[in-house]
Design an enzyme around this catalytic site. Sequence first.
Site: not given
Length: 128
Positions: A5, A56, A74, A122
Amino acid sequence: MRLLHMMLRVGDLERSIAFYTEVLGMDLLRRKEYPSGRFTLAFLGYGPEENNTVLELTHNWDTSSYNLGAGYGHIALGVSNINETCEMIRTKGGKIVREPGAMKHGTTVIAFVEDPDGYKIELIQQKS
């Protein structure tokens, strides 16, 4: 090994969950409060954590905003039709901060959207 994550600290958890679920189409996979630590974790994604990398969101109860870190880049999402995706995001109240077009020094078509805390996401046009 595999990437499990990515974590973002957010100032308003409900606003952020709404953005990632309603605007970007993720599912809220799980959420847990930690009263002794005064924080809540929410995990969101496009599929179960067992098979997918997820996002998360960490909400520290006593913090309503953060300065964006200079090292943050990003989150990237692959999309099948970048123009339709940007239009859908706009109609749901999302903010497109870079319209679809070729990346500098390349041909990959990208766009950027900003989440409620100012984090950039993005969008990358996937090849068919």
